[in-house]
Design a protein around this motif. Structure first.
Motif, PDB file in Angstrom:
ATOM      1  N   LEU A   1      -8.877  -5.452  10.114  1.00  0.00           N
ATOM      2  CA  LEU A   1     -10.052  -5.598   9.243  1.00  0.00           C
ATOM      3  C   LEU A   1     -11.334  -5.742  10.047  1.00  0.00           C
ATOM      4  O   LEU A   1     -12.410  -5.335   9.589  1.00  0.00           O
ATOM      5  CB  LEU A   1      -9.862  -6.793   8.314  1.00  0.00           C
ATOM      6  CG  LEU A   1      -9.268  -6.492   6.934  1.00  0.00           C
ATOM      7  CD1 LEU A   1     -10.253  -5.661   6.117  1.00  0.00           C
ATOM      8  CD2 LEU A   1      -7.939  -5.755   7.035  1.00  0.00           C
TER       9      LEU A   1
ATOM     10  N   ILE B   1     -15.768  -8.182   4.218  1.00  0.00           N
ATOM     11  CA  ILE B   1     -14.652  -7.256   4.078  1.00  0.00           C
ATOM     12  C   ILE B   1     -13.373  -8.018   3.746  1.00  0.00           C
ATOM     13  O   ILE B   1     -12.592  -7.612   2.873  1.00  0.00           O
ATOM     14  CB  ILE B   1     -14.459  -6.433   5.366  1.00  0.00           C
ATOM     15  CG1 ILE B   1     -15.638  -5.477   5.566  1.00  0.00           C
ATOM     16  CG2 ILE B   1     -13.146  -5.658   5.332  1.00  0.00           C
ATOM     17  CD1 ILE B   1     -15.755  -4.403   4.509  1.00  0.00           C
ATOM     18  N   TRP B   2     -13.134  -9.118   4.430  1.00  0.00           N
ATOM     19  CA  TRP B   2     -11.924  -9.914   4.201  1.00  0.00           C
ATOM     20  C   TRP B   2     -11.872 -10.417   2.760  1.00  0.00           C
ATOM     21  O   TRP B   2     -10.838 -10.355   2.100  1.00  0.00           O
ATOM     22  CB  TRP B   2     -11.862 -11.083   5.174  1.00  0.00           C
ATOM     23  CG  TRP B   2     -10.590 -11.883   5.078  1.00  0.00           C
ATOM     24  CD1 TRP B   2     -10.395 -13.048   4.389  1.00  0.00           C
ATOM     25  CD2 TRP B   2      -9.330 -11.579   5.695  1.00  0.00           C
ATOM     26  NE1 TRP B   2      -9.106 -13.478   4.527  1.00  0.00           N
ATOM     27  CE2 TRP B   2      -8.435 -12.604   5.326  1.00  0.00           C
ATOM     28  CE3 TRP B   2      -8.891 -10.544   6.525  1.00  0.00           C
ATOM     29  CZ2 TRP B   2      -7.102 -12.613   5.760  1.00  0.00           C
ATOM     30  CZ3 TRP B   2      -7.566 -10.559   6.953  1.00  0.00           C
ATOM     31  CH2 TRP B   2      -6.692 -11.588   6.572  1.00  0.00           C
TER      32      TRP B   2
ATOM     33  N   THR C   1      -1.146  -8.148  -6.214  1.00  0.00           N
ATOM     34  CA  THR C   1      -2.233  -7.316  -5.720  1.00  0.00           C
ATOM     35  C   THR C   1      -2.208  -5.904  -6.308  1.00  0.00           C
ATOM     36  O   THR C   1      -3.218  -5.395  -6.796  1.00  0.00           O
ATOM     37  CB  THR C   1      -2.201  -7.227  -4.187  1.00  0.00           C
ATOM     38  OG1 THR C   1      -2.317  -8.533  -3.634  1.00  0.00           O
ATOM     39  CG2 THR C   1      -3.344  -6.354  -3.675  1.00  0.00           C
TER      40      THR C   1
ATOM     41  N   LYS D   1     -17.930   0.008   9.068  1.00  0.00           N
ATOM     42  CA  LYS D   1     -18.782  -0.022   7.888  1.00  0.00           C
ATOM     43  C   LYS D   1     -20.115  -0.733   8.141  1.00  0.00           C
ATOM     44  O   LYS D   1     -21.013  -0.688   7.289  1.00  0.00           O
ATOM     45  CB  LYS D   1     -18.053  -0.718   6.737  1.00  0.00           C
ATOM     46  CG  LYS D   1     -16.867   0.056   6.193  1.00  0.00           C
ATOM     47  CD  LYS D   1     -17.319   1.338   5.516  1.00  0.00           C
ATOM     48  CE  LYS D   1     -16.190   2.096   4.878  1.00  0.00           C
ATOM     49  NZ  LYS D   1     -16.636   3.338   4.216  1.00  0.00           N
TER      50      LYS D   1
ATOM     51  N   SER E   1      -0.791  -9.561   1.411  1.00  0.00           N
ATOM     52  CA  SER E   1      -1.661  -9.993   2.513  1.00  0.00           C
ATOM     53  C   SER E   1      -1.264 -11.365   3.039  1.00  0.00           C
ATOM     54  O   SER E   1      -1.113 -12.323   2.273  1.00  0.00           O
ATOM     55  CB  SER E   1      -3.117 -10.037   2.038  1.00  0.00           C
ATOM     56  OG  SER E   1      -3.553  -8.739   1.678  1.00  0.00           O
TER      57      SER E   1
ATOM     58  N   GLU F   1     -13.547  -9.182   0.048  1.00  0.00           N
ATOM     59  CA  GLU F   1     -13.505  -8.130  -0.964  1.00  0.00           C
ATOM     60  C   GLU F   1     -12.221  -7.293  -0.909  1.00  0.00           C
ATOM     61  O   GLU F   1     -11.697  -6.887  -1.950  1.00  0.00           O
ATOM     62  CB  GLU F   1     -14.720  -7.210  -0.802  1.00  0.00           C
ATOM     63  CG  GLU F   1     -16.047  -7.900  -1.118  1.00  0.00           C
ATOM     64  CD  GLU F   1     -17.227  -6.958  -0.969  1.00  0.00           C
ATOM     65  OE1 GLU F   1     -17.019  -5.806  -0.518  1.00  0.00           O
ATOM     66  OE2 GLU F   1     -18.357  -7.373  -1.296  1.00  0.00           O
ATOM     67  N   LYS F   2     -11.734  -7.014   0.292  1.00  0.00           N
ATOM     68  CA  LYS F   2     -10.588  -6.129   0.434  1.00  0.00           C
ATOM     69  C   LYS F   2      -9.243  -6.858   0.457  1.00  0.00           C
ATOM     70  O   LYS F   2      -8.207  -6.254   0.142  1.00  0.00           O
ATOM     71  CB  LYS F   2     -10.714  -5.296   1.713  1.00  0.00           C
ATOM     72  CG  LYS F   2     -11.916  -4.361   1.738  1.00  0.00           C
ATOM     73  CD  LYS F   2     -11.787  -3.271   0.694  1.00  0.00           C
ATOM     74  CE  LYS F   2     -12.932  -2.264   0.807  1.00  0.00           C
ATOM     75  NZ  LYS F   2     -12.836  -1.204  -0.238  1.00  0.00           N
ATOM     76  N   VAL F   3      -9.268  -8.128   0.834  1.00  0.00           N
ATOM     77  CA  VAL F   3      -8.013  -8.849   0.996  1.00  0.00           C
ATOM     78  C   VAL F   3      -7.833  -9.936  -0.059  1.00  0.00           C
ATOM     79  O   VAL F   3      -6.849  -9.941  -0.798  1.00  0.00           O
ATOM     80  CB  VAL F   3      -7.907  -9.465   2.411  1.00  0.00           C
ATOM     81  CG1 VAL F   3      -6.624 -10.281   2.542  1.00  0.00           C
ATOM     82  CG2 VAL F   3      -7.961  -8.371   3.465  1.00  0.00           C
TER      83      VAL F   3
ATOM     84  N   THR G   1       0.810  -1.215   0.000  1.00  0.00           N
ATOM     85  CA  THR G   1       0.000   0.000   0.000  1.00  0.00           C
ATOM     86  C   THR G   1       0.847   1.271   0.000  1.00  0.00           C
ATOM     87  O   THR G   1       0.311   2.365  -0.209  1.00  0.00           O
ATOM     88  CB  THR G   1      -0.966   0.021   1.197  1.00  0.00           C
ATOM     89  OG1 THR G   1      -0.222  -0.033   2.420  1.00  0.00           O
ATOM     90  CG2 THR G   1      -1.928  -1.155   1.134  1.00  0.00           C
TER      91      THR G   1
ATOM     92  N   GLN H   1      -3.701   3.788   0.649  1.00  0.00           N
ATOM     93  CA  GLN H   1      -5.109   3.571   0.970  1.00  0.00           C
ATOM     94  C   GLN H   1      -5.555   4.611   2.003  1.00  0.00           C
ATOM     95  O   GLN H   1      -4.865   4.838   3.001  1.00  0.00           O
ATOM     96  CB  GLN H   1      -5.319   2.163   1.539  1.00  0.00           C
ATOM     97  CG  GLN H   1      -4.730   1.045   0.680  1.00  0.00           C
ATOM     98  CD  GLN H   1      -5.450   0.866  -0.623  1.00  0.00           C
ATOM     99  OE1 GLN H   1      -6.655   0.625  -0.653  1.00  0.00           O
ATOM    100  NE2 GLN H   1      -4.717   0.976  -1.728  1.00  0.00           N
TER     101      GLN H   1
ATOM    102  N   TYR I   1     -12.380  -2.266  10.794  1.00  0.00           N
ATOM    103  CA  TYR I   1     -12.909  -1.648   9.577  1.00  0.00           C
ATOM    104  C   TYR I   1     -14.319  -2.156   9.280  1.00  0.00           C
ATOM    105  O   TYR I   1     -15.212  -1.370   8.919  1.00  0.00           O
ATOM    106  CB  TYR I   1     -11.988  -1.947   8.402  1.00  0.00           C
ATOM    107  CG  TYR I   1     -12.426  -1.316   7.099  1.00  0.00           C
ATOM    108  CD1 TYR I   1     -12.408   0.065   6.938  1.00  0.00           C
ATOM    109  CD2 TYR I   1     -12.852  -2.095   6.034  1.00  0.00           C
ATOM    110  CE1 TYR I   1     -12.796   0.657   5.754  1.00  0.00           C
ATOM    111  CE2 TYR I   1     -13.250  -1.518   4.839  1.00  0.00           C
ATOM    112  CZ  TYR I   1     -13.217  -0.145   4.704  1.00  0.00           C
ATOM    113  OH  TYR I   1     -13.618   0.434   3.527  1.00  0.00           O
TER     114      TYR I   1
END
Length: 265
Positions: free
Chosen positions: A199, A213-214, A260, A206, A189, A216-218, A146, A151, A202
């Protein structure tokens, strides 16, 4: 990777997750290893576990945000191992993450800069003179992909870590003639407790499930469709770079993210 046999390695923040996996990798291949943690209980557990692989593992409590504590850590490592050949600078996550710029306070920035940047600078200053005098050394700054693709929710870490790329480039030019290499590893990751804690916070912000989240984001952004393996992927890379086979690689940032990032720079 027998070329690290007998090398003296200091791995910071190394009683769980990334740091512990790295320490285990070096210990498995016969290096002498010093680990550290703020938690005495975590330190004792990690020492017991890693010493089953290699008895030449030592440990002391240390705080990455306290420069005096880091001075004590390096002094201890030099005393018990006789010196430091390889320094792996690993840091846990800031307890405020995930956090956006508007949510931060100046105190958060001061903590983050001590955690990610000043710790690396101070540790490097403590070990480089001896490495240069012995004409051999390795320094690794463990960072994140990142930094290449910042981010919003990781503003503290991404901004505080980014100068390590410039630091490694400058130091590589100053110390390459002494057989010392310095590199930044931009990690992808890995399944660690720290990653799950970040996460989870986070997801709570949300109002979504951790699993969503895990995924979609990871997981989904990873081109190779799997998480990284700490010892198999990261540990193997550091062992290679620590050997003579990796001696021509210095002053660079190496992406280890399974594809990634979309950045080409």
């Amino acid at each position: 990777m027998s070329q690290v046999l007998g090398k003296r390695v200091l791995v910071t923040s190394s009683t769980e997750g990334i740091g512990k996996g790295v320490a285990e990798s070096f210990a498995y291949h016969g290096a002498h290893v010093t680990i550290s943690s703020r938690s005495k209980d975590k330190l004792n557990r990690a020492l017991q576990e890693i010493r089953r692989v290699n008895p030449s593992v030592y440990g002391i409590t240390s705080d990455m945000t306290d420069l005096n504590s880091l001075t004590t850590l390096v002094s201890y490592a030099k005393r018990v191992m006789g010196g430091i050949d390889i320094l792996v600078v690993n840091s846990g996550n800031s307890p405020k993450e995930p956090i956006t710029f508007s949510e931060t306070e100046i105190e958060d920035w001061e903590y983050s800069i001590r955690l990610y940047l000043l710790s690396a600078i101070h540790l490097s200053k403590l070990v480089l003179p001896d490495m240069a005098s012995r004409k051999w050394g390795r320094i690794f700054y463990l960072s994140s992909w990142t930094v290449r693709e910042p981010q919003s929710i990781l503003v503290l870490a991404d901004v505080s870590r980014s100068p390590l790329i410039q630091l490694s480039k400058i130091l590589s030019k100053d110390y390459g003639k002494y057989g010392v290499t310095i590199n930044v590893i931009l990690m992808g990751s890995f399944l660690t407790e720290g990653a799950k804690r970040t996460l989870t916070r986070y997801a709570e912000k949300k109002g979504l499930s951790f699993e969503k989240i895990w995924r979609e984001k990871v997981v989904e952004p990873i081109s190779v469709n799997r998480l990284g393996d700490i010892r198999g992927d990261l540990g193997s890379l550091l062992l290679f770079l620590s050997s003579d086979m990796g001696s021509y690689i210095t002053g660079t940032s190496i992406l280890l993210d399974g594809g990634t990032t979309a950045s080409t720079v």
